[in-house]
Write an enzyme that holds these catalytic residues in place. Structure first.
Site, PDB file in Angstrom:
ATOM      1  N   VAL A   6      42.002  52.604  48.172  1.00 52.83           N
ATOM      2  CA  VAL A   6      42.138  53.887  46.908  1.00 52.83           C
ATOM      3  C   VAL A   6      40.590  54.576  47.008  1.00 52.83           C
ATOM      4  CG1 VAL A   6      41.419  54.232  44.589  1.00 52.83           C
ATOM      5  CG2 VAL A   6      43.340  52.612  45.441  1.00 52.83           C
ATOM      6  N   GLY A   7      39.440  54.128  47.226  1.00 58.59           N
ATOM      7  CA  GLY A   7      38.467  54.782  47.174  1.00 58.59           C
ATOM      8  C   GLY A   7      38.117  56.072  48.174  1.00 58.59           C
TER       9      GLY A   7
ATOM     10  N   ASN B 287      37.883  46.239  44.417  1.00 56.27           N
ATOM     11  CA  ASN B 287      39.249  45.218  44.542  1.00 56.27           C
ATOM     12  C   ASN B 287      38.982  44.360  43.068  1.00 56.27           C
ATOM     13  OD1 ASN B 287      36.875  44.579  46.212  1.00 56.27           O
ATOM     14  ND2 ASN B 287      38.110  42.624  46.708  1.00 56.27           N
TER      15      ASN B 287
ATOM     16  N   PHE C  29      47.350  56.338  41.075  1.00 61.39           N
ATOM     17  CA  PHE C  29      48.827  56.283  41.011  1.00 61.39           C
ATOM     18  C   PHE C  29      49.548  56.112  42.598  1.00 61.39           C
ATOM     19  CE2 PHE C  29      48.549  57.206  36.683  1.00 61.39           C
ATOM     20  CZ  PHE C  29      49.338  55.967  36.017  1.00 61.39           C
TER      21      PHE C  29
ATOM     22  N   ASN D 199      53.371  50.068  37.257  1.00 60.43           N
ATOM     23  CA  ASN D 199      53.455  49.261  38.481  1.00 60.43           C
ATOM     24  C   ASN D 199      54.731  48.141  38.255  1.00 60.43           C
ATOM     25  OD1 ASN D 199      52.088  50.413  40.323  1.00 60.43           O
ATOM     26  ND2 ASN D 199      50.468  49.013  40.210  1.00 60.43           N
TER      27      ASN D 199
ATOM     28  N   CYS E 149      49.388  45.483  45.239  1.00 56.03           N
ATOM     29  CA  CYS E 149      49.504  45.805  43.765  1.00 56.03           C
ATOM     30  C   CYS E 149      50.480  45.186  42.692  1.00 56.03           C
ATOM     31  CB  CYS E 149      49.495  47.236  43.504  1.00 56.03           C
ATOM     32  SG  CYS E 149      47.975  48.119  44.131  1.00 56.03           S
TER      33      CYS E 149
ATOM     34  N   PHE F 188      53.876  45.518  54.790  1.00 56.54           N
ATOM     35  CA  PHE F 188      54.596  45.580  53.654  1.00 56.54           C
ATOM     36  C   PHE F 188      55.591  46.421  53.318  1.00 56.54           C
ATOM     37  CE2 PHE F 188      53.075  48.180  50.031  1.00 56.54           C
ATOM     38  CZ  PHE F 188      51.797  48.646  50.453  1.00 56.54           C
TER      39      PHE F 188
HETATM   40  P1  NAD Z   1      39.998  47.294  48.926  1.00 55.10           P
HETATM   41  O1  NAD Z   1      39.961  45.796  48.911  1.00 55.10           O
HETATM   42  O2  NAD Z   1      40.638  47.968  49.962  1.00 55.10           O
HETATM   43  O3  NAD Z   1      38.806  47.986  48.675  1.00 55.10           O
HETATM   44  C1  NAD Z   1      37.876  47.328  47.760  1.00 55.10           C
HETATM   45  C2  NAD Z   1      36.441  47.852  48.361  1.00 55.10           C
HETATM   46  O4  NAD Z   1      35.465  47.624  47.220  1.00 55.10           O
HETATM   47  C3  NAD Z   1      36.210  46.932  49.470  1.00 55.10           C
HETATM   48  O5  NAD Z   1      35.891  47.696  50.524  1.00 55.10           O
HETATM   49  C4  NAD Z   1      35.052  46.122  49.064  1.00 55.10           C
HETATM   50  O6  NAD Z   1      34.125  45.722  49.981  1.00 55.10           O
HETATM   51  C5  NAD Z   1      34.427  47.052  48.016  1.00 55.10           C
HETATM   52  N1  NAD Z   1      33.479  46.391  47.112  1.00 55.10           N
HETATM   53  C6  NAD Z   1      33.761  44.980  46.574  1.00 55.10           C
HETATM   54  N2  NAD Z   1      32.561  44.769  45.718  1.00 55.10           N
HETATM   55  C7  NAD Z   1      31.646  45.568  45.678  1.00 55.10           C
HETATM   56  C8  NAD Z   1      30.370  45.992  45.319  1.00 55.10           C
HETATM   57  N3  NAD Z   1      29.680  45.120  44.649  1.00 55.10           N
HETATM   58  N4  NAD Z   1      29.877  46.935  45.647  1.00 55.10           N
HETATM   59  C9  NAD Z   1      30.228  47.861  46.667  1.00 55.10           C
HETATM   60  N5  NAD Z   1      31.360  47.830  47.175  1.00 55.10           N
HETATM   61  C10 NAD Z   1      32.161  46.789  46.868  1.00 55.10           C
HETATM   62  O7  NAD Z   1      41.035  47.569  47.576  1.00 55.10           O
HETATM   63  P2  NAD Z   1      42.018  48.825  47.145  1.00 55.10           P
HETATM   64  O8  NAD Z   1      43.193  48.317  47.800  1.00 55.10           O
HETATM   65  O9  NAD Z   1      41.339  49.991  47.475  1.00 55.10           O
HETATM   66  O10 NAD Z   1      42.212  48.586  45.618  1.00 55.10           O
HETATM   67  C11 NAD Z   1      41.073  48.808  44.799  1.00 55.10           C
HETATM   68  C12 NAD Z   1      41.584  48.907  43.266  1.00 55.10           C
HETATM   69  O11 NAD Z   1      42.478  49.970  43.077  1.00 55.10           O
HETATM   70  C13 NAD Z   1      42.123  47.493  42.963  1.00 55.10           C
HETATM   71  O12 NAD Z   1      41.807  47.376  41.328  1.00 55.10           O
HETATM   72  C14 NAD Z   1      43.564  48.070  43.045  1.00 55.10           C
HETATM   73  O13 NAD Z   1      44.686  47.211  42.007  1.00 55.10           O
HETATM   74  C15 NAD Z   1      43.885  49.431  42.553  1.00 55.10           C
HETATM   75  N6  NAD Z   1      44.810  50.353  43.088  1.00 55.10           N
HETATM   76  C16 NAD Z   1      45.237  50.166  44.465  1.00 55.10           C
HETATM   77  C17 NAD Z   1      46.168  50.878  45.189  1.00 55.10           C
HETATM   78  C18 NAD Z   1      46.518  50.567  46.706  1.00 55.10           C
HETATM   79  O14 NAD Z   1      47.735  50.972  47.006  1.00 55.10           O
HETATM   80  N7  NAD Z   1      45.823  49.790  47.284  1.00 55.10           N
HETATM   81  C19 NAD Z   1      46.650  51.711  44.480  1.00 55.10           C
HETATM   82  C20 NAD Z   1      46.437  51.917  43.131  1.00 55.10           C
HETATM   83  C21 NAD Z   1      45.441  51.071  42.706  1.00 55.10           C
HETATM   84  C1  UDX Z   2      52.705  50.624  44.356  1.00 54.61           C
HETATM   85  C2  UDX Z   2      52.993  51.868  43.538  1.00 54.61           C
HETATM   86  O1  UDX Z   2      54.109  52.599  44.054  1.00 54.61           O
HETATM   87  C3  UDX Z   2      51.664  52.756  43.258  1.00 54.61           C
HETATM   88  O2  UDX Z   2      52.237  53.851  42.214  1.00 54.61           O
HETATM   89  C4  UDX Z   2      50.565  52.096  42.965  1.00 54.61           C
HETATM   90  O3  UDX Z   2      49.436  52.946  42.744  1.00 54.61           O
HETATM   91  C5  UDX Z   2      50.211  50.931  43.894  1.00 54.61           C
HETATM   92  O4  UDX Z   2      51.315  50.070  44.072  1.00 54.61           O
HETATM   93  P1  UDX Z   2      52.287  50.556  47.123  1.00 54.61           P
HETATM   94  O5  UDX Z   2      52.122  49.121  46.893  1.00 54.61           O
HETATM   95  O6  UDX Z   2      51.374  51.258  48.091  1.00 54.61           O
HETATM   96  O7  UDX Z   2      52.420  51.501  45.836  1.00 54.61           O
HETATM   97  O8  UDX Z   2      53.867  51.002  47.705  1.00 54.61           O
HETATM   98  P2  UDX Z   2      55.186  51.064  47.173  1.00 54.61           P
HETATM   99  O9  UDX Z   2      55.868  52.344  47.745  1.00 54.61           O
HETATM  100  O10 UDX Z   2      55.375  50.896  45.762  1.00 54.61           O
HETATM  101  O11 UDX Z   2      56.136  49.633  47.493  1.00 54.61           O
HETATM  102  C6  UDX Z   2      55.746  48.454  47.115  1.00 54.61           C
HETATM  103  C7  UDX Z   2      56.670  47.681  47.876  1.00 54.61           C
HETATM  104  O12 UDX Z   2      57.964  47.720  47.413  1.00 54.61           O
HETATM  105  C8  UDX Z   2      56.963  47.605  49.435  1.00 54.61           C
HETATM  106  O13 UDX Z   2      56.678  46.390  49.754  1.00 54.61           O
HETATM  107  C9  UDX Z   2      58.260  48.343  49.543  1.00 54.61           C
HETATM  108  O14 UDX Z   2      58.985  48.248  50.814  1.00 54.61           O
HETATM  109  C10 UDX Z   2      59.095  47.855  48.334  1.00 54.61           C
HETATM  110  N1  UDX Z   2      60.313  48.525  47.829  1.00 54.61           N
HETATM  111  C11 UDX Z   2      59.889  49.889  47.492  1.00 54.61           C
HETATM  112  C12 UDX Z   2      61.454  47.951  47.979  1.00 54.61           C
HETATM  113  O15 UDX Z   2      61.908  47.013  48.221  1.00 54.61           O
HETATM  114  N2  UDX Z   2      62.559  48.889  47.737  1.00 54.61           N
HETATM  115  C13 UDX Z   2      62.310  50.173  47.228  1.00 54.61           C
HETATM  116  O16 UDX Z   2      63.199  50.876  46.563  1.00 54.61           O
HETATM  117  C14 UDX Z   2      61.062  50.852  46.939  1.00 54.61           C
END
Ligand code: NAD
Ligand code: UDX
Length: 457
Positions: free
Chosen positions: A14-15, A89, A160, A222, A274, A336
């Protein structure tokens, strides 16, 4: 020289992309992304970014060194910035109270304390991570309990984006949600964040709300998305018993504009970092507020997902004459979803482990996720091979199972694959991406999801 200094703590999925897009679209701001993970920060400075995301390298390259910087010096970034996004995270807690359900907020709280410790001037702290509703209250309590007379505003700006389409989602979001306290100070802080996004997001797509609604909306979005997948997956089981086709049902149902056609693809189950974690968190919150019926309602979305995964493996074993001992099975895809190398909570992990328990030999192929697959399956007993070329992966196997909907797999020469496989040859399409009639005519026994099988015996 820069109009604003923005920091982001957490350089993950995300970041990294979020800040790269802000920096690209807003050259007037200095954007610094910091993380404790040195290897990750180093990778952000190279051509080989730490995450695979279509179009991301181009965005990063446009801004990197100009107004986008990656660093491990978290304290300096805090001191320099008036706006601090936090995207660390927030996994499911694995210990103590709420273990297995509640969000583990230790990383978030550590960051809050570090911000408090380093700050010499007022800051706006933005919740970018997904957090339980009411977290911002705790954050405000921690941050504003300082004797330096510094005021902190906490804003909720949940993300999102979906993996694989992150750049597009960030450039053209359906909406950007910004929640704040509705006090004069809170509204002023809210406006500062609106001003950032207004550089490229149309005004009608920037939605503002109170801070609790913003926090809760993320969990609810979600949960609704995952619920649609569980709904259609439950129907796929019924289709297999009734000679209906889940694809035809989902097409017909999705044409109702009130329902809509997206997110109705049956699958082996949803994965990703997520959905499961956020629904568990929602369930935990409902339980904590003494709403057991609401908690159970959402818990069933997860139970249905587990059912779908286990049903898939059970069906494989049954169809292959009730034993897969020493049979070689290729899993096509381990990520995934397509267009990412991420394997967090991938249903392929569950399927691979179950097949190994049944003493099958497992071959894993994926264009982007092989390295993560090795980590996920490290320590598993049994015979596992990792082969990037799908034709090589399928050589000599009894069955191919589609785990990830990579386009690559749609366009393979399935005649060639059939010729190199053991007979009878099986295909289990966990994503419904293959032309089942064509495969059946080649000679395969085809097991699509939510559709009666096409068998030669
Ligand atoms: P990630 O694990 O990829 O990244 C998190 C980063 O934070 C890591 O690189 C970690 O080293 C760093 N970190 C942890 N503690 C720290 C600290 N004290 N100081 C500095 N850095 C630190 O996680 P992500 O997938 O980017 O998700 C982050 C957040 O965003 C979660 O809450 C997740 O639910 C949310 N989110 C994720 C997604 C997605 O698609 N992955 C989408 C929407 C929201
Ligand atoms: C999800 C949300 O979509 C996003 O808005 C939020 O910020 C983070 O979580 P992501 O997990 O990256 O995003 O992927 P997404 O496209 O939502 O798919 C999630 C899972 O559902 C995957 O395993 C995908 O294959 C599955 N999926 C999706 C299905 O099985 N059927 C579908 O019709 C759509």
């Amino acid at each position: 020289m820069f109009e604003k200094h923005i920091a982001c703590i957490g350089a993950g999925y995300v970041g990294g992309p979020t800040m790269a897009v802000i920096a690209m679209k807003c050259p007037q701001y200095k954007v610094t992304v910091v993380d404790v993970n040195e290897a990750r920060i180093k990778a952000w400075q190279t051509e080989n970014l730490p995450i695979y995301e279509p179009g991301l390298l181009e965005v990063v390259k446009e801004a990197r060194g100009r107004n986008l910087f990656f660093s491990t010096d978290i304290d300096a970034a805090i001191r320099e910035s008036e706006i601090i996004f936090v995207s660390v995270n927030t996994p499911t807690k694995t210990f103590g109270e709420g273990s297995g359900k509640a969000a583990d907020l230790q990383y978030w709280e550590k960051v809050a304390r570090e911000i408090l410790h380093e700050s010499e001037s007022p800051k706006i702290v933005i919740e970018k991570s997904t957090l339980p509703v009411k977290t911002s209250q705790t954050m405000e309590n921690i941050l504003n309990a300082n004797d330096k007379n510094i005021h902190f505003d906490v804003i909720s700006n949940p993300e999102f984006l979906a993996e694989g389409t992150a750049v597009k989602d960030l450039l053209e979001p359906d909406r950007v949600l910004i929640g704040s306290r509705e006090t004069p100070g809170g509204l002023k802080a809210r406006q500062s964040i609106v001003d950032i996004y207004a550089n490229w997001v149309p005004a009608d797509r920037i939605v503002t709300s109170n801070v609790w609604s913003a926090e809760l909306s993320k969990l609810v979005a979600n949960a609704f998305l995952a619920q649609r997948i569980s709904s259609i997956n439950s129907i796929s089981a019924l289709c297999e018993r009734t000679e209906a086709s889940v694809q035809e049902v989902s097409h017909a149902v999705g044409m109702d504009t009130r329902i809509g056609s997206r997110f109705l693809n049956a699958s082996i189950g949803f994965g990703g970092s997520c959905f499961k974690k956020d629904i568990l968190n929602l369930v935990y919150i409902c339980e904590a507020y003494h709403l057991p019926e609401v908690a159970q309602y959402w818990e069933w979305v997860l139970k249905m997902n587990e059912y779908q995964e286990s049903r898939f493996v059970r069906n494989m074993v049954r169809s292959m004459f009730n034993t897969i001992v020493d049979k070689r099975i290729a899993l096509f895809g381990f990520a995934f979803k397509s267009n990412t190398g991420d394997t967090r909570e991938s249903p392929a992990i569950y399927v691979a482990k179950k097949l190994l328990e049944e003493k099958a030999d497992v071959v894993i192929t994926d264009p982007k996720a092989i390295e993560n697959a090795r980590i996920d399956l490290a320590g598993c007993e049994g015979n596992i091979n990792y082969i990037e070329d799908p034709y090589e992966a399928a050589r000599g196997v009894h069955a191919v199972a589609i785990m990830t909907e990579w386009d690559l797999y749609r366009n393979l020469s399935w005649d060639k694959i059939y010729a190199s496989m053991e007979k009878p040859a099986f295909v289990f399409d966990g994503r419904n991406i293959l032309d089942i009639e064509k495969l059946f005519n080649i000679g395969f026994n085809v097991f699509p999801l939510g559709h009666p099988p096409l068998k030669h015996f």
